[in-house]
Design an enzyme around this catalytic site. Sequence first.
Site, mmCIF file in Angstrom:
data_model
loop_
_atom_site.group_PDB
_atom_site.id
_atom_site.type_symbol
_atom_site.label_atom_id
_atom_site.label_comp_id
_atom_site.label_asym_id
_atom_site.label_seq_id
_atom_site.Cartn_x
_atom_site.Cartn_y
_atom_site.Cartn_z
ATOM 1 N N PHE A 135 -56.950 10.149 53.445
ATOM 2 C CA PHE A 135 -56.351 9.073 52.659
ATOM 3 C C PHE A 135 -57.480 8.475 51.801
ATOM 4 O O PHE A 135 -58.573 8.208 52.298
ATOM 5 C CB PHE A 135 -55.797 8.038 53.637
ATOM 6 C CG PHE A 135 -54.908 7.002 53.020
ATOM 7 C CD1 PHE A 135 -53.561 7.253 52.823
ATOM 8 C CD2 PHE A 135 -55.414 5.756 52.659
ATOM 9 C CE1 PHE A 135 -52.737 6.291 52.279
ATOM 10 C CE2 PHE A 135 -54.594 4.788 52.109
ATOM 11 C CZ PHE A 135 -53.249 5.053 51.921
ATOM 12 N N ASP A 216 -59.077 7.416 62.362
ATOM 13 C CA ASP A 216 -58.121 6.575 61.653
ATOM 14 C C ASP A 216 -56.744 6.955 62.179
ATOM 15 O O ASP A 216 -56.281 8.075 61.976
ATOM 16 C CB ASP A 216 -58.215 6.832 60.141
ATOM 17 C CG ASP A 216 -57.254 5.953 59.348
ATOM 18 O OD1 ASP A 216 -56.223 5.539 59.922
ATOM 19 O OD2 ASP A 216 -57.530 5.695 58.167
ATOM 20 N N TYR A 241 -48.020 -1.516 60.149
ATOM 21 C CA TYR A 241 -46.797 -1.586 59.335
ATOM 22 C C TYR A 241 -46.102 -0.243 59.173
ATOM 23 O O TYR A 241 -45.046 -0.164 58.586
ATOM 24 C CB TYR A 241 -47.091 -2.187 57.955
ATOM 25 C CG TYR A 241 -48.299 -1.633 57.226
ATOM 26 C CD1 TYR A 241 -48.225 -0.426 56.547
ATOM 27 C CD2 TYR A 241 -49.508 -2.322 57.229
ATOM 28 C CE1 TYR A 241 -49.331 0.070 55.881
ATOM 29 C CE2 TYR A 241 -50.620 -1.821 56.575
ATOM 30 C CZ TYR A 241 -50.527 -0.626 55.898
ATOM 31 O OH TYR A 241 -51.623 -0.126 55.248
ATOM 32 N N LYS A 242 -46.689 0.833 59.712
ATOM 33 C CA LYS A 242 -46.048 2.152 59.623
ATOM 34 C C LYS A 242 -45.150 2.329 60.855
ATOM 35 O O LYS A 242 -44.157 1.635 60.972
ATOM 36 C CB LYS A 242 -47.118 3.226 59.439
ATOM 37 C CG LYS A 242 -47.809 3.057 58.074
ATOM 38 C CD LYS A 242 -49.004 3.944 57.848
ATOM 39 C CE LYS A 242 -49.571 3.704 56.450
ATOM 40 N NZ LYS A 242 -50.902 4.272 56.253
ATOM 41 N N ARG A 394 -42.170 13.462 52.048
ATOM 42 C CA ARG A 394 -42.359 13.196 53.472
ATOM 43 C C ARG A 394 -41.067 12.647 54.051
ATOM 44 O O ARG A 394 -40.502 11.676 53.529
ATOM 45 C CB ARG A 394 -43.486 12.170 53.695
ATOM 46 C CG ARG A 394 -44.858 12.691 53.319
ATOM 47 C CD ARG A 394 -45.963 11.761 53.794
ATOM 48 N NE ARG A 394 -45.747 10.370 53.436
ATOM 49 C CZ ARG A 394 -46.644 9.405 53.618
ATOM 50 N NH1 ARG A 394 -47.800 9.678 54.179
ATOM 51 N NH2 ARG A 394 -46.380 8.170 53.252
HETATM 52 C C1 LIG Z 1 -51.793 3.546 55.358
HETATM 53 C C2 LIG Z 1 -53.203 3.989 55.483
HETATM 54 C C3 LIG Z 1 -54.252 3.139 55.129
HETATM 55 C C4 LIG Z 1 -53.960 1.792 54.518
HETATM 56 O O1 LIG Z 1 -55.044 0.955 54.518
HETATM 57 P P1 LIG Z 1 -54.851 -0.646 54.484
HETATM 58 O O2 LIG Z 1 -56.234 -1.101 54.588
HETATM 59 O O3 LIG Z 1 -53.982 -1.007 55.644
HETATM 60 O O4 LIG Z 1 -54.197 -0.971 53.197
HETATM 61 C C5 LIG Z 1 -55.547 3.591 55.325
HETATM 62 N N1 LIG Z 1 -55.801 4.820 55.840
HETATM 63 C C6 LIG Z 1 -54.795 5.663 56.164
HETATM 64 C C7 LIG Z 1 -55.093 7.013 56.717
HETATM 65 C C8 LIG Z 1 -53.472 5.278 55.989
HETATM 66 O O5 LIG Z 1 -52.488 6.110 56.290
#
Ligand SMILES: *Cc1c(COP(=O)(O)O)cnc(C)c1O
Length: 434
Positions: A135, A216, A241-242, A394
Site C-alpha cells: 500500500f 501491517d 475501519y476496514k 475487489r
Molecule cells: C487502509 C490502509 C492504510 C491506511 O492508512 P491510514 O493511515 O489509516 O490512512 C495503510 N496501509 C494499508 C496496508 C492499508 O490497507
Amino acid sequence: MIEPGAAEFDSSEAAARALDVADPLARFRERFHLLPGRIYLDGNSLGLLSRDAEAETLAALEQWRTLAIDGWLGADPPWFTLGEELGALTAALVGAEPEAVVVTGMTTVNQHALTATFYTPEGARRKIVATALDFPSDVYALQSLIRLKGGDPARDLFLVPSDDGRTIAEDAIVAALGEDVALALLPAVLYRSGQLLDIPRLAAVARERGIPLGFDCAHSIGGVPHRFDEWGVDWAFWCSYKYLNAGPGATGGLYVNRRHWGTAPGLAGWWGYEKSRQFDMVHAWEGAAAAGAWQISTPSLLATAPLRGSLRLFHEAGIDALRAKSLAQTAYLARLLDETGLTSSPYDFAIGTPREPERRGGHLAVEHADAPRIARALKARGVVPDFRAPNVIRLAPAPLYTTFHELWRTAQALREIIDSGEHLRLAEGRELVA
Ligand SMILES: *Cc1c(COP(=O)(O)O)cnc(C)c1O
C-alpha cells in the site's frame, strides 16, 4: 458446515439460499445498518455501521454531555485508559496477551511510531525491506523515515519484487533478509490481491537473523486470526475501519511483543507515559510498561467509542468462526465464477487471489481488462465493490453481514453487465476515491 470446495458444486440460486440457512453466523446480519437495496462488498475498505457501534458512540456523547472533565476517570469505560482497555479486547484478534496491544493512532501514524523505534541503522546495516505491492502509504512513510535518519531511499529501501504482479513469494522475502537489513515491514494481507503471507515462517526467519520485522495488518485484522505471541512477531499495527467496522478514521491499534517492552519509543508523547504518574508532569521520560508506551496523544473518544461496540460482535461471533465463513464465502464466489463460465471467454474474469485457503485473506480480487467500468456498472446496479488500479475489482464478503445469496446475485450481475455491454456506455476511468 459449508463445503463449497467439494467435488460437486451447485451453482443454483436455491443452493445459495441453502448455504445461508445453514450459516451459524447469519444472526449477526441484523446487528448492522444494511444499505437498503444494495449489496455491500466493500467492507474491506470501509465496514458498515453496526447498531452496537452506534450505541457506544451515542453513549460516549452522552457521557461527555453529562460528565465533562470527570469522564476521564468516571465514564464507563474511563476515557483515561480507553486505549489499554480496548487494546485488551483486541488482543484476542491478534493472539496476544492483553498488555501487548493498545488502541491508538492510525495505521500510518502507528507505522511511524513503531518503525521510528525499531529502525536503528548502523554501519553497513541500514536497509529496510518491504514489498513492491505494498500500500503506497507504507512506502511513503518508510521513504521519509530513511531520509529522517540521514539515508537515501533509493539505496536503503528494498522492495521485494513480485513475479506475477499479484503476489510476493515468501522465498524472495527470505532471500532479501540479509546482513545489511536493519528493519523489515510486510503486509499480512496484500491490499490488492488479498494474498495472506506466511507470517510464522517470516517471523521465525527474521528473528533468527536479528531483523526487527513488523506487519501491517490493515487488511487482516478482523478478517484473519493471528497468533502474534506464539509466532514471536516483533510488532504490528492496523486500522479499525476496514473489517473491524469502527467507522471512517476510527482509532487504529498496535502490537508490541513482550521482549521489546521497555524499549524507548522513537516518537514519544505523554500518552505513552506510565499512567499512574502521567499527571506528575515531570520532564524525565518514564514509559508505560507494555505496548501502551507507543501511544503519543490523547485518544479521540468519538473515533474510539464505535470500536468498543464493534469488538463486542467479534467476541460474540469468534474470529475462528468468522474466518471459516469468510473462507467459505470467497471459495464459493471463486467457484461460482468458474463453474458458470465467468472466468472464461467471452466473460474473461480472472481470480487474482491465491486459491489455497492458507494464502488468502478476506477478499477476492476479480481481474478484468475493463475493471474500472465494470466496477462502476456493478455500483449502478446496487452492488458495491471497489476498484484498485489497474484491473482489480475487489469483492469482500464480510462474514458478519454478507450472505451467500448476495454473492450469487453479484455473479449474476457480472454476467449481465458483460452480456448487455452496459459498462461500455460508461465513461472511461475511475472515481476520485476508488
Ligand atoms: C487502509 C490502509 C492504510 C491506511 O492508512 P491510514 O493511515 O489509516 O490512512 C495503510 N496501509 C494499508 C496496508 C492499508 O490497507
